[in-house]
Design a protein around this motif. Sequence first.
Motif, PDB file in Angstrom:
ATOM      1  N   ILE A 303      86.288  17.801 -13.880  1.00  0.00           N
ATOM      2  CA  ILE A 303      86.294  16.757 -13.788  1.00  0.00           C
ATOM      3  C   ILE A 303      86.154  16.526 -15.189  1.00  0.00           C
ATOM      4  CG2 ILE A 303      86.745  14.015 -13.245  1.00  0.00           C
ATOM      5  CD1 ILE A 303      86.468  15.206  -9.964  1.00  0.00           C
ATOM      6  N   SER A 304      84.784  16.491 -15.861  1.00  0.00           N
ATOM      7  CA  SER A 304      84.132  16.055 -16.893  1.00  0.00           C
ATOM      8  C   SER A 304      84.489  17.174 -18.730  1.00  0.00           C
ATOM      9  CB  SER A 304      82.617  16.812 -16.973  1.00  0.00           C
ATOM     10  OG  SER A 304      82.303  18.774 -16.673  1.00  0.00           O
ATOM     11  N   GLN A 305      85.561  17.826 -17.514  1.00  0.00           N
ATOM     12  CA  GLN A 305      86.201  18.653 -18.507  1.00  0.00           C
ATOM     13  C   GLN A 305      87.801  17.932 -19.455  1.00  0.00           C
ATOM     14  OE1 GLN A 305      85.749  22.972 -18.830  1.00  0.00           O
ATOM     15  NE2 GLN A 305      84.165  22.391 -17.240  1.00  0.00           N
ATOM     16  N   HIS A 306      87.656  17.126 -18.780  1.00  0.00           N
ATOM     17  CA  HIS A 306      89.021  16.432 -18.066  1.00  0.00           C
ATOM     18  C   HIS A 306      89.433  15.754 -20.342  1.00  0.00           C
ATOM     19  CE1 HIS A 306      93.295  14.271 -18.045  1.00  0.00           C
ATOM     20  NE2 HIS A 306      93.219  15.274 -17.032  1.00  0.00           N
ATOM     21  N   THR A 307      90.276  15.247 -20.465  1.00  0.00           N
ATOM     22  CA  THR A 307      90.433  14.138 -21.777  1.00  0.00           C
ATOM     23  C   THR A 307      89.963  12.921 -21.456  1.00  0.00           C
ATOM     24  OG1 THR A 307      92.952  13.841 -21.304  1.00  0.00           O
ATOM     25  CG2 THR A 307      92.123  16.580 -22.958  1.00  0.00           C
ATOM     26  N   ASN A 308      90.945  12.617 -19.788  1.00  0.00           N
ATOM     27  CA  ASN A 308      90.186  11.042 -19.704  1.00  0.00           C
ATOM     28  C   ASN A 308      88.676  10.885 -19.333  1.00  0.00           C
ATOM     29  OD1 ASN A 308      90.484   8.824 -19.051  1.00  0.00           O
ATOM     30  ND2 ASN A 308      91.675   9.132 -17.220  1.00  0.00           N
ATOM     31  N   GLN A 309      88.097   9.610 -20.466  1.00  0.00           N
ATOM     32  CA  GLN A 309      87.116  10.439 -19.792  1.00  0.00           C
ATOM     33  C   GLN A 309      86.008   9.327 -19.623  1.00  0.00           C
ATOM     34  OE1 GLN A 309      84.813   9.866 -24.561  1.00  0.00           O
ATOM     35  NE2 GLN A 309      85.496  12.116 -24.890  1.00  0.00           N
ATOM     36  N   GLN A 310      86.969   8.866 -19.127  1.00  0.00           N
ATOM     37  CA  GLN A 310      86.922   7.510 -17.409  1.00  0.00           C
ATOM     38  C   GLN A 310      87.201   8.325 -16.449  1.00  0.00           C
ATOM     39  OE1 GLN A 310      85.747   4.839 -19.018  1.00  0.00           O
ATOM     40  NE2 GLN A 310      85.942   5.498 -20.550  1.00  0.00           N
ATOM     41  N   LEU A 311      87.506   9.121 -16.613  1.00  0.00           N
ATOM     42  CA  LEU A 311      88.051   9.708 -15.171  1.00  0.00           C
ATOM     43  C   LEU A 311      86.852  10.518 -13.981  1.00  0.00           C
ATOM     44  CD1 LEU A 311      90.659  10.632 -12.684  1.00  0.00           C
ATOM     45  CD2 LEU A 311      90.653  13.448 -13.942  1.00  0.00           C
ATOM     46  N   PHE A 312      86.005  11.296 -15.094  1.00  0.00           N
ATOM     47  CA  PHE A 312      84.770  11.127 -13.990  1.00  0.00           C
ATOM     48  C   PHE A 312      83.917   9.576 -14.083  1.00  0.00           C
ATOM     49  CE2 PHE A 312      79.926  12.639 -14.029  1.00  0.00           C
ATOM     50  CZ  PHE A 312      79.843  13.374 -13.204  1.00  0.00           C
ATOM     51  N   ALA A 313      83.755   8.697 -14.371  1.00  0.00           N
ATOM     52  CA  ALA A 313      82.836   7.700 -13.874  1.00  0.00           C
ATOM     53  C   ALA A 313      83.904   6.819 -13.115  1.00  0.00           C
ATOM     54  CB  ALA A 313      82.266   6.964 -15.083  1.00  0.00           C
ATOM     55  N   GLY A 314      84.556   6.909 -12.506  1.00  0.00           N
ATOM     56  CA  GLY A 314      85.865   6.300 -12.015  1.00  0.00           C
ATOM     57  C   GLY A 314      86.299   7.076 -10.269  1.00  0.00           C
ATOM     58  N   ILE A 315      85.324   8.056 -10.577  1.00  0.00           N
ATOM     59  CA  ILE A 315      86.072   9.154 -10.010  1.00  0.00           C
ATOM     60  C   ILE A 315      84.208   9.474  -8.651  1.00  0.00           C
ATOM     61  CG2 ILE A 315      85.646  11.435  -8.649  1.00  0.00           C
ATOM     62  CD1 ILE A 315      88.053  11.835 -10.385  1.00  0.00           C
ATOM     63  N   PHE A 316      83.364   9.200  -9.773  1.00  0.00           N
ATOM     64  CA  PHE A 316      82.282  10.089  -9.246  1.00  0.00           C
ATOM     65  C   PHE A 316      81.366   8.065  -8.845  1.00  0.00           C
ATOM     66  CE2 PHE A 316      77.090   9.082  -9.671  1.00  0.00           C
ATOM     67  CZ  PHE A 316      76.842   9.935  -9.900  1.00  0.00           C
TER      68      PHE A 316
END
Length: 352
Positions: A303-316
């Motif tokens: 997830i941390s390498q995904h281009t959507n940088q908001q994805l990590f924060a949302g899932i966390f």
Amino acid sequence: MSTANSNNPVPTIADLMLQADANWRVFDMGRRIQSISKSDFAAIENGEKPYPFPLQQKARFAVLFWDQKESKQSGMTNPFIWFLQFEVDELGLLKLQQRDHFISIVIKELGSSIIGATDSDKLDNHPYSFTPDQNRQAAFNATIKVALKQPASMYYEHVQAYFTNQISIDKWQELTVQGIADFAARINESQNDLALINNLDQLSVQILSVLGATLEHSKIGIKLTEKLIVQQKLALETSDHEEVFHLLRCMAGSESKSLVQQQLAFLLSSDALNEESLYLIIAGRFWSYLTDDSLRHLYFDKISQHTNQQLFAGIFADLVAIPETRQCVLSLLRDPSRSASVSRAIGTLFGQ
């Protein structure tokens, strides 16, 4: 009468059911449709324990209740249903002021006669109701019919006939969402699982989509899990990612935790499958598997390498709110073995 706390005279939902002499059950409606025991729900209402399955900082559940006396006399159960959602705080505890407000609305509109009056429109406009989408509504209807030992809908037999090859496989457009949901809820009856195993590789993407959205709420056995995995690997080889994700949802209730965990690791290790849908499905349906250290590290690293940088924060944030995964996800904050990309992503959470 019990209360939410000693200073609050407002009764609980459980109190309302007791006063109405109702039989009742509670089901989570946010992640997977699953029962919440009365004792757990009472503890949740009393602020003694967090809601077990919050989604997007909300507790979303259904209260199913019916007249105890009527069901004894007639042998029939005609339940009323409240679909309710309340916010939870950062620890997952129900925001009781919202629950109290809902109770006050019920008492104002219906008094103590919650049974018999709930078919009116008096409770239609309160701020704590929600309407499940079509697939979830169908899955819930099918689930409660099984739970209450009632017959399936009139559409079930047609779907069963389809999966047992009594109807041509290309007649899939004749099937209804409710019929598929009934089939999914009764997957362990009448050799329905075997019928699905035999026909899985012939199903249209439209049927797989509904099947994934309904079977994810049911327990499935090892043989069906194995077939889903075989079919999923074939779909991945042909880059049919949509099928991969539908099949993954079908596995959410598998009894074989080891098979599912291996397959989740396999999917997360695939360079060809770095898609948001994969990570969101895992968070939404397979969160309990993330208590495993190696799988959690692999998951958050991808997830941390995904281009959507908001994805990590949302899932966390989503997983920290779930009691089962809260501590292990928070442990990433001080884990010296985490990857550099996870460290960077965690840094953005705190504006570093």
